[in-house]
Design a protein around this motif. Structure first.
Motif, short mmCIF file in Angstrom:
data_model
loop_
_atom_site.label_atom_id
_atom_site.label_comp_id
_atom_site.label_asym_id
_atom_site.label_seq_id
_atom_site.Cartn_x
_atom_site.Cartn_y
_atom_site.Cartn_z
N MET A 110 40.31 39.24 59.42
CA MET A 110 40.43 38.01 58.45
C MET A 110 39.93 38.41 56.87
SD MET A 110 39.82 35.17 57.23
CE MET A 110 38.88 34.01 58.44
N LEU A 111 38.76 38.14 57.39
CA LEU A 111 37.86 37.87 55.74
C LEU A 111 38.30 39.64 54.92
CD1 LEU A 111 34.46 37.25 57.54
CD2 LEU A 111 35.99 35.80 55.83
N PHE A 112 38.02 40.89 56.04
CA PHE A 112 38.57 41.48 54.91
C PHE A 112 39.79 42.00 54.19
CE2 PHE A 112 34.43 42.99 56.32
CZ PHE A 112 33.63 43.81 55.03
N GLY A 113 40.41 41.97 55.61
CA GLY A 113 41.85 41.87 54.57
C GLY A 113 42.80 40.81 53.68
N LEU A 114 41.86 39.20 53.70
CA LEU A 114 42.40 38.32 53.23
C LEU A 114 41.74 38.60 51.75
CD1 LEU A 114 43.28 35.39 52.52
CD2 LEU A 114 40.68 34.75 52.85
N PHE A 115 40.37 39.33 51.15
CA PHE A 115 39.83 39.23 50.32
C PHE A 115 40.91 40.69 49.23
CE2 PHE A 115 37.66 42.22 47.81
CZ PHE A 115 36.30 41.70 46.60
N PHE A 116 41.88 41.74 50.34
CA PHE A 116 42.30 42.74 49.28
C PHE A 116 43.56 41.69 49.15
CE2 PHE A 116 39.38 45.30 50.65
CZ PHE A 116 39.14 45.92 49.80
N ARG A 117 44.05 41.12 50.38
CA ARG A 117 45.76 40.55 49.60
C ARG A 117 46.33 39.74 48.99
NH1 ARG A 117 48.58 37.57 54.96
NH2 ARG A 117 46.68 35.48 53.91
N SER A 118 44.89 38.28 48.83
CA SER A 118 44.97 37.60 47.70
C SER A 118 44.76 38.08 46.20
CB SER A 118 43.64 37.02 47.34
OG SER A 118 43.06 36.70 48.45
N ALA A 119 45.54 39.50 45.56
CA ALA A 119 45.22 40.25 44.69
C ALA A 119 46.90 39.62 44.45
CB ALA A 119 45.45 42.05 44.91
N GLU A 120 47.35 39.47 45.24
CA GLU A 120 48.71 39.47 45.15
C GLU A 120 49.21 37.89 44.24
OE1 GLU A 120 51.06 39.42 48.64
OE2 GLU A 120 50.13 37.79 49.69
N LYS A 121 48.20 36.89 44.16
CA LYS A 121 48.46 35.74 43.33
C LYS A 121 47.96 35.59 41.85
CE LYS A 121 47.29 33.26 48.05
NZ LYS A 121 45.94 32.58 48.91
N ALA A 122 47.30 36.60 41.93
CA ALA A 122 46.86 36.91 40.67
C ALA A 122 47.75 37.87 39.58
CB ALA A 122 45.39 38.21 40.65
N PRO A 123 48.26 37.42 38.41
CA PRO A 123 48.99 37.87 37.29
C PRO A 123 49.09 39.04 37.40
CG PRO A 123 46.78 36.42 35.88
CD PRO A 123 46.64 36.78 37.33
N ALA A 124 50.73 39.33 37.99
CA ALA A 124 50.86 41.31 37.89
C ALA A 124 50.34 41.59 36.50
CB ALA A 124 52.12 40.63 38.24
N SER A 125 50.27 43.01 37.10
CA SER A 125 49.58 44.29 36.28
C SER A 125 50.26 45.72 36.53
CB SER A 125 48.20 44.45 36.08
OG SER A 125 47.76 44.87 34.65
#
Length: 239
Positions: A110-125
């Motif tokens: 949950m912790l490591f997965g959430l850390f990386f998955r949250s990237a989709e909430k940042a502005p796309a690049s």
């Protein structure tokens, strides 16, 4: 002891020192989408390589399977990267997170997965530069803080992650130099957990007996950032 084989790749004379040394042969400012995939595949492989060492640490503090768990998550993430199609670096990092969450299970997944998955909430690049990388990881850190009450000093992954991300955020150098400094900060933070008493997880029940062993989660963060710095120098030229 910590990530010694990886540190030697950076500087063969670094034995016993925290400092990392990268030969600055290029002034890398940004990575293409294909380079980001290549970088993450190589970096995630470090968790597979370090599996036994991470299990050894976890045997002293927990169930003894942290290395096997994160290695399984890393391999699932590698498979997802190699078979997936992505239009932004955010999607690449998010794919890593989803693969880890579904394959690892438990708190680590949950912790490591959430850390990386949250990237989709940042502005796309479509490219990854220092500002974008810092924004992606800071988004992940914010989501982690919303899920756990752990703080620096509690002998968790935060003890390596927060120093690494602080270093990235404050860097005003090229991407490789910034990754180098972040890796050094993560290593130091992970090593310093050896002197801490755990406040979360099974290690919490050990009390003072938890001192003397670095936290496996923090060590995994140090392994990741060290490999990120190492592999950034070996990327294929942009085509």
């Amino acid at each position: 002891m910590l990530t010694r084989s990886l540190i030697r790749q950076l500087d063969p004379k670094s034995e016993g020192r925290l400092g990392l040394k990268l030969i600055m042969e290029m002034d890398l400012q940004s990575l293409s989408l294909s380079q980001v995939k290549e970088l993450l595949v190589k970096t995630l492989s470090s968790w597979v390589t370090e599996r036994d060492r991470l299990n050894e640490l976890d045997r002293a503090l927990g169930d003894g399977d942290h290395g096997s768990t994160i290695s399984r998550g890393a391999q699932a993430a590698i498979d997802a990267l190699q078979t997936g199609n992505f239009s932004s670096v955010n999607q690449v990092f998010a794919a890593v997170g989803r693969a880890m969450m579904t394959s690892m299970g438990g708190a680590s997944g949950m912790l490591f997965g959430l850390f990386f998955r949250s990237a989709e909430k940042a502005p796309a690049s479509e490219v990854l530069d220092l500002v974008t990388l810092s924004a992606l990881f800071d988004r992940g850190l914010d989501d982690l803080k919303a899920r756990t009450k752990a703080q620096p000093g509690d002998k968790t992954m935060f003890d390596a992650l927060i120093p690494a991300l602080t270093s990235l955020r404050e860097s005003r150098v090229d991407l490789i130099s910034a990754l180098d400094r972040a890796a050094s900060s993560a290593i130091q933070g992970a090593q310093e957990t050896a002197g801490l008493v755990a406040k979360f997880g099974r290690a919490k029940t050990l009390g003072e007996r938890a001192r003397g062993t670095p936290d496996p989660g923090a060590t995994s963060v140090a392994v990741f950032f060290t490999a990120l710095a190492v592999n950034a120098k070996s990327l294929s030229p942009q085509g």
